[in-house]
Design an enzyme around this catalytic site. Structure first.
Site, PDB file in Angstrom:
ATOM      1  N   GLY B   9       0.235  -1.324   0.314  1.00 36.07           N
ATOM      2  CA  GLY B   9       0.290  -0.238   0.063  1.00 36.07           C
ATOM      3  C   GLY B   9       0.932   1.444   0.249  1.00 36.07           C
ATOM      4  N   GLY B  13       0.079   6.265   4.455  1.00 36.08           N
ATOM      5  CA  GLY B  13       0.865   5.476   5.609  1.00 36.08           C
ATOM      6  C   GLY B  13       1.804   4.664   5.261  1.00 36.08           C
ATOM      7  N   GLU B 169     -18.369  18.137   1.318  1.00 35.64           N
ATOM      8  CA  GLU B 169     -16.932  19.670  -0.209  1.00 35.64           C
ATOM      9  C   GLU B 169     -17.831  18.911  -0.814  1.00 35.64           C
ATOM     10  OE1 GLU B 169     -13.140  20.066   3.467  1.00 35.64           O
ATOM     11  OE2 GLU B 169     -13.300  17.331   1.777  1.00 35.64           O
ATOM     12  N   ALA B 314      -5.445  11.800   6.751  1.00 39.64           N
ATOM     13  CA  ALA B 314      -3.963  11.095   6.195  1.00 39.64           C
ATOM     14  C   ALA B 314      -3.245  11.368   7.577  1.00 39.64           C
ATOM     15  CB  ALA B 314      -4.177  12.067   5.082  1.00 39.64           C
TER      16      ALA B 314
END
Lengths: 421, 421
Positions: B9, B13, B169, B314
């Site tokens: 990934g 992270g 948003e 995040a």
């Protein structure tokens, strides 16, 4: 009620016709099956990860937003009823016209081998460009994971069929990607080992240029690492590679830049056409027997360049679109005499990588870095809107200075590095 | 031979873990099923035609090109052999590890109604964003051609399910598009008649913010023209629209921002997980009984925020990635004592359209245009690379000054305005 002008196709020709009619007492409907006008001359840069899609395409309705007499329709045309003067849409609806402008362009063609298309995509739409970009980048990704040397070599062999400007520009850009931009990013392969092979059936590349510019471009491509095979026709494209000059070549990426075929516009209106599907038009760009129908750009064939066929390039389509607008205006003023079109050729140009180009203005020929700068500035000038000029200039400047390409994204389709076979 | 760290990934992270290991005596393999790292906090701006895909995504191998000890693989993982310490790939290959970092993120989830996904796409990948952009823009295009008032109203009804930051948003951006950017581009519809409806099952939007910021955001959205439905759960999504609070609402565009589910990483390694599929990890972010396996970001659940669960944002994933890197370095130095992770919350933020935002730093709350500027500068700061910072700043400045969106392209899929039903 004002006369209704319907323009099918929002490419260079169709948009020029609409622009040329600004202020004229007509209503205009622009019909396109996509929502954007595309700056095709830079499409190969999207395909080779230099520019982003949004930098060379503009929504049509945004371009004409301040022209209240212009309506934009996102729709697929599948016929023209020339008797009742209606453009027929694929959902059964229709749009009436008094004057019709068919400017629907061309697609790539495979000389009767449509079965090659899945293996050898051409470059006409944004989707074509992202498909080509995905295939090129995925092939490097797969090679990085491939242990078998023969399969790895096939993954690192890029074949471009057709030595015209698009083929030359694709080959140069892929060679630069492999030799200059990507080497430091891979660990198991040396991308500089990639082979970029340009196959041209004729005896030289860029046949529309003079012999010396063609020879210069040939040498410049070879310096970039491109192998050029002349006088060799491709007789087979498959998931394994190509056969050319009777010899098989294992290649996982094949790009098609060898031929085009006009859109179906001539068939819609039952107009006489040549072998490539282009409508044969009168000297004033109207369809024979239909003074109310104009056919322009890559959809038409006309010998209006001192007796030679008008080339299939953006400036020619623009000139024809503006000519149609002038003719319509003359008719609105009661002048119905034929208004023949004469093409004015301003030049041929093609780039080879990021520091060389060839330009033939007729009265002067330019090549090398100066030609590249002229080419770049000309293309920035012809882009629509300050915003895109800034964005493209920034992208090019960035690549020029840093060597880093900004648009190496693999999107759409299956992102996984599985071979198609 | 150096210890081999495998990171699955390349999100916030995983990349942070790789960055934190710079200079450490290990070799690193980063595996991702996509070739790019994605800046998800701005993904909604791609979905609503503000930014281009290439402005918020970077090829992973380009980001780590100067780290010769880092190998990037574009590959799909489908299992972990924890006994033999191998990551299993879907093509049968495997990658050995000494230390494994699972950082594979989350997808949107439909509370057991996966059949809603075709009608209500979520926003996690670039493809999700271009899908959402295509649906929004096509709905306006279809409405322009639709004569039936009821069908036209359904085409101009945009439902967003979920009142967290993403839902807020999206709703704000669509309302601005309809009310400010598009009106002058259409001739048969008034895009200002479009309804943008935000449905939240809880009693207020932005539940992770304080009551007063939540109320401010509510009022700001209403000023932009968004209708907010609170305390209403959606019980059905289909091609016709939604049912919420027992009432049907005809809507051709439904966007899902209501729930997420962790990727399959916990299942690969047979780790204990919660209902959302998140691996329950030890205080030091390792899997129970597997000190050599770390699970971080949205794939893990850990109560390391003063006893509360770490939020799925995040900065939390980045902190965890850096923490893992520190732990691995300590172990390389022979310190094997557990190194518990403690999350430091720096704040919550969300934007409402292009001139307002809410920020809760804990010690201070900011809202309105000042918050918007802080939000914008922070996001530009956190983008990777000077090139993208310049590009995004230019895009925002352009929209701010001119009101013209640059990225209203309909790409991928069938470009024709046919309804899905």
């Amino acid at each position: 009620m004002k006369p209704q002008v319907v323009i099918v196709g929002a490419g260079f020709g169709g948009l020029a016709a609409a622009q040329g009619l600004a202020g004229a007492p007509v209503t205009i409907t622009i019909i396109d099956q996509r929502n954007h006008h595309l700056f095709q001359p830079l499409l190969y840069q999207v395909g080779t990860a230099t520019l982003a899609t949004s930098e060379i395409a503009w929504p049509v309705r945004h371009l004409v937003r301040n022209r209240k007499e212009v309506t934009t329709l996102l729709a697929v045309v599948n016929g023209v009823d020339t008797v009742n003067r209606k453009v027929l849409l694929d959902d059964g609806a229709s749009v009436d016209y008094d004057t019709l402008v068919l400017a629907t362009g061309a697609r790539h063609a495979y000389f009767g081998h449509d079965e090659w298309e899945p293996y050898a995509p051409g470059l006409k739409t944004l989707e074509d460009a992202t498909t080509i970009r995905r295939r090129i980048l995925l092939s490097f990704e797969r090679a990085e994971r491939e242990a078998d040397p023969a399969r790895r070599a096939a993954l690192l062999t890029f074949v471009i069929v057709g030595g015209g400007p698009t083929g030359v520009e694709l080959a140069g850009a892929i060679a630069e990607l492999a030799h200059h931009n990507l080497p430091e990013e891979f660990r198991h392969i040396d991308t500089r080992q990639a082979r970029v092979i340009l196959i041209e059936a004729g005896r030289r590349i860029l046949p529309s240029f003079t012999e010396d510019l063609s020879a210069y471009a040939h040498a410049a491509l070879v310096r970039l690492g491109v192998e050029i095979q002349l006088g060799q026709a491709v007789s087979e494209c498959s998931g394994e590679g190509v056969i050319y000059g009777g010899q098989p070549l294992a290649a996982k990426v094949i790009l098609w830049a060898a031929g085009v075929r006009a859109s179906s516009a001539a068939a819609w209106a039952d107009l006489p056409a040549d072998n490539a599907g282009r409508a044969k038009v009168e000297p004033d760009l109207t369809a024979p027997g239909h003074p109310e129908i104009f056919v322009i750009g890559d959809t038409a064939i006309i010998n209006a360049w001192h007796g030679k066929p008008v080339p299939g390039i953006a400036p020619a389509a623009k000139q024809q679109g503006l000519h149609v607008a002038r003719t319509i205006r003359m008719r609105l003023h009661g002048h119905s005499a034929p208004n023949p079109f004469h093409y004015k050729h301003s030049g041929n140009l093609a780039t080879i990588g990021k520091r060389a180009a060839v330009i033939d203005f007729g009265w002067i020929k330019v090549r090398g870095w100066l030609a590249w700068w002229i080419w770049g500035l000309a293309h920035i000038y012809f882009l629509i809107g300050v915003r895109n000029r800034l964005a493209v200039a920034l992208s090019w400047l960035w690549i020029y200075v840093t060597g880093s390409r900004n648009s190496c994204l693999i999107t759409q389709g299956d992102p996984r590095p599985k071979p198609p076979d």
